[in-house]
Design an enzyme around this catalytic site. Sequence first.
Site, PDB file in Angstrom:
ATOM      1  N   SER A 191       0.707  -1.092  -0.114  1.00 51.34           N
ATOM      2  CA  SER A 191       0.153   0.019  -0.092  1.00 51.34           C
ATOM      3  C   SER A 191       0.865   1.225  -0.033  1.00 51.34           C
ATOM      4  CB  SER A 191      -0.814   0.059   1.372  1.00 51.34           C
ATOM      5  OG  SER A 191      -1.086   1.293   1.407  1.00 51.34           O
TER       6      SER A 191
ATOM      7  N   TYR B 152      -1.800  -0.721  10.368  1.00 53.01           N
ATOM      8  CA  TYR B 152      -2.233  -0.951   8.858  1.00 53.01           C
ATOM      9  C   TYR B 152      -0.645  -0.610   7.955  1.00 53.01           C
ATOM     10  CZ  TYR B 152      -4.084  -1.144   4.054  1.00 53.01           C
ATOM     11  OH  TYR B 152      -4.283  -1.491   2.836  1.00 53.01           O
TER      12      TYR B 152
HETATM   13  P1  NAD Z   1     -11.571  -6.243   0.178  1.00 51.91           P
HETATM   14  O1  NAD Z   1     -11.975  -5.892   1.538  1.00 51.91           O
HETATM   15  O2  NAD Z   1     -12.658  -5.912  -0.883  1.00 51.91           O
HETATM   16  O3  NAD Z   1     -11.206  -7.580   0.113  1.00 51.91           O
HETATM   17  C1  NAD Z   1     -10.390  -8.501   1.150  1.00 51.91           C
HETATM   18  C2  NAD Z   1     -10.870 -10.017   1.013  1.00 51.91           C
HETATM   19  O4  NAD Z   1     -10.092 -10.516   1.723  1.00 51.91           O
HETATM   20  C3  NAD Z   1     -12.335 -10.326   1.399  1.00 51.91           C
HETATM   21  O5  NAD Z   1     -12.816 -10.910   0.247  1.00 51.91           O
HETATM   22  C4  NAD Z   1     -12.274 -10.883   2.852  1.00 51.91           C
HETATM   23  O6  NAD Z   1     -13.147 -11.834   2.711  1.00 51.91           O
HETATM   24  C5  NAD Z   1     -10.855 -11.483   2.558  1.00 51.91           C
HETATM   25  N1  NAD Z   1     -10.366 -11.888   3.944  1.00 51.91           N
HETATM   26  C6  NAD Z   1     -10.391 -11.223   5.064  1.00 51.91           C
HETATM   27  N2  NAD Z   1      -9.480 -11.671   6.026  1.00 51.91           N
HETATM   28  C7  NAD Z   1      -9.327 -13.071   5.419  1.00 51.91           C
HETATM   29  C8  NAD Z   1      -8.619 -14.066   5.958  1.00 51.91           C
HETATM   30  N3  NAD Z   1      -8.012 -14.103   7.234  1.00 51.91           N
HETATM   31  N4  NAD Z   1      -8.126 -15.140   5.086  1.00 51.91           N
HETATM   32  C9  NAD Z   1      -8.510 -15.009   3.836  1.00 51.91           C
HETATM   33  N5  NAD Z   1      -9.487 -14.119   2.968  1.00 51.91           N
HETATM   34  C10 NAD Z   1      -9.543 -13.092   3.940  1.00 51.91           C
HETATM   35  O7  NAD Z   1     -10.097  -5.485   0.065  1.00 51.91           O
HETATM   36  P2  NAD Z   1      -9.670  -4.614  -1.131  1.00 51.91           P
HETATM   37  O8  NAD Z   1      -9.782  -3.184  -0.861  1.00 51.91           O
HETATM   38  O9  NAD Z   1      -9.713  -5.245  -2.600  1.00 51.91           O
HETATM   39  O10 NAD Z   1      -7.995  -4.833  -0.914  1.00 51.91           O
HETATM   40  C11 NAD Z   1      -6.961  -5.900  -1.323  1.00 51.91           C
HETATM   41  C12 NAD Z   1      -5.522  -5.694  -1.053  1.00 51.91           C
HETATM   42  O11 NAD Z   1      -5.530  -4.179  -1.281  1.00 51.91           O
HETATM   43  C13 NAD Z   1      -5.443  -5.473   0.537  1.00 51.91           C
HETATM   44  O12 NAD Z   1      -4.283  -6.080   1.042  1.00 51.91           O
HETATM   45  C14 NAD Z   1      -5.479  -4.054   0.979  1.00 51.91           C
HETATM   46  O13 NAD Z   1      -4.753  -3.771   2.237  1.00 51.91           O
HETATM   47  C15 NAD Z   1      -4.796  -3.682  -0.200  1.00 51.91           C
HETATM   48  N6  NAD Z   1      -4.866  -2.244  -0.546  1.00 51.91           N
HETATM   49  C16 NAD Z   1      -6.152  -1.658  -0.802  1.00 51.91           C
HETATM   50  C17 NAD Z   1      -6.152  -0.182  -0.862  1.00 51.91           C
HETATM   51  C18 NAD Z   1      -7.784   0.293  -1.220  1.00 51.91           C
HETATM   52  O14 NAD Z   1      -7.697   1.568  -1.364  1.00 51.91           O
HETATM   53  N7  NAD Z   1      -8.610  -0.304  -1.123  1.00 51.91           N
HETATM   54  C19 NAD Z   1      -5.198   0.568  -1.299  1.00 51.91           C
HETATM   55  C20 NAD Z   1      -4.011   0.004  -1.017  1.00 51.91           C
HETATM   56  C21 NAD Z   1      -3.998  -1.502  -0.858  1.00 51.91           C
END
Ligand code: NAD
Length: 278
Positions: free
Chosen positions: A161, A174
């Site tokens: 991130s 985080y």
């Molecule tokens: P999201 O919340 O849409 O999806 C996360 C998924 O992980 C969900 O389907 C959830 O069920 C699953 N999950 C949660 N705990 C789990 C576990 N213990 N075991 C298996 N699965 C599990 O998330 P997103 O926004 O698509 O983010 C995806 C990645 O990108 C993450 O690592 C997040 O930190 C990173 N990220 C997101 C952003 C943003 O702006 N959304 C920015 C930078 C990085």
Amino acid sequence: MNELNLKDKIAVVTGGAGVICSTMAKSLAAEGVKTVILDLNQEAADKVAAEIEAEFNTKSIGVSASVLDKASLESALKQIHERLGTIDILVNGAGGNSPAATTKVEKMEGDENPDDTFFGLKIEGFDKVFDLNFKGTLLPSMVFATDMVGKKSGAIVNISSMNSYRPLTKIPAYSAAKSAVNNFTQWLAVHFAKVGIRVNAIAPGFLLTNQNRFLLIDEATGAMTPRGKKIINGTPMERYCVPEEMTGTLLYLASDLSKAVTGIIIPVDAGFSAYSGV
Ligand code: NAD
């Protein structure tokens, strides 16, 4: 020379039912990769797998496991071997923040309720977020890379991130965990360099998703919060990124296009990390 060379490879995408990772899995499937949608939520994983099979005519399966439970990952590995074969690509995507590890105030003035500051953080909430993002990257790598060592080839792509470089206010667990993911990406890249496994990461900028919507959009009015406004002002392209914009970098890091690339973290952030704000 410039072939992606991904057809019939097998990829595990953790958090594969989520916003970013379901899009990533689809981009791999579009190149002929067989995908494992690994998620806590079996129903949501099955739904994404079914969409992929319908849209790309490429094998996809939903597997329920927790990235924090080694035994469940090992049983997922067994299932993957029985149903698909051995793993070539691992995308460590499960992750996210939680209100339980978020301070209410950005910068202390000294006269606020301590509960709203660093002093009010609950260690259980902190642990939960830190573990999901860091151990949730470490454990799947430990379990699924065993296949890659066997074939002396493989690619691991961690999802980091923007706050891994400089921490964002309010979300210390985080930020620390994603920083640890970057460090671990380099560590593992070195550790695996001679057995043909490359380890890299993508550092997405700001996307509007479930995990941060509560911080960026006012629930009652639907208007941008002051934090949301700050993000747009701090992003040279003056907009959020969308999941589809992560996929080009994923295909690069997962494929032979990046054959000599290991231990790097690529920002995909609409310029956020390049901008001083002035
Ligand atoms: P999201 O919340 O849409 O999806 C996360 C998924 O992980 C969900 O389907 C959830 O069920 C699953 N999950 C949660 N705990 C789990 C576990 N213990 N075991 C298996 N699965 C599990 O998330 P997103 O926004 O698509 O983010 C995806 C990645 O990108 C993450 O690592 C997040 O930190 C990173 N990220 C997101 C952003 C943003 O702006 N959304 C920015 C930078 C990085």
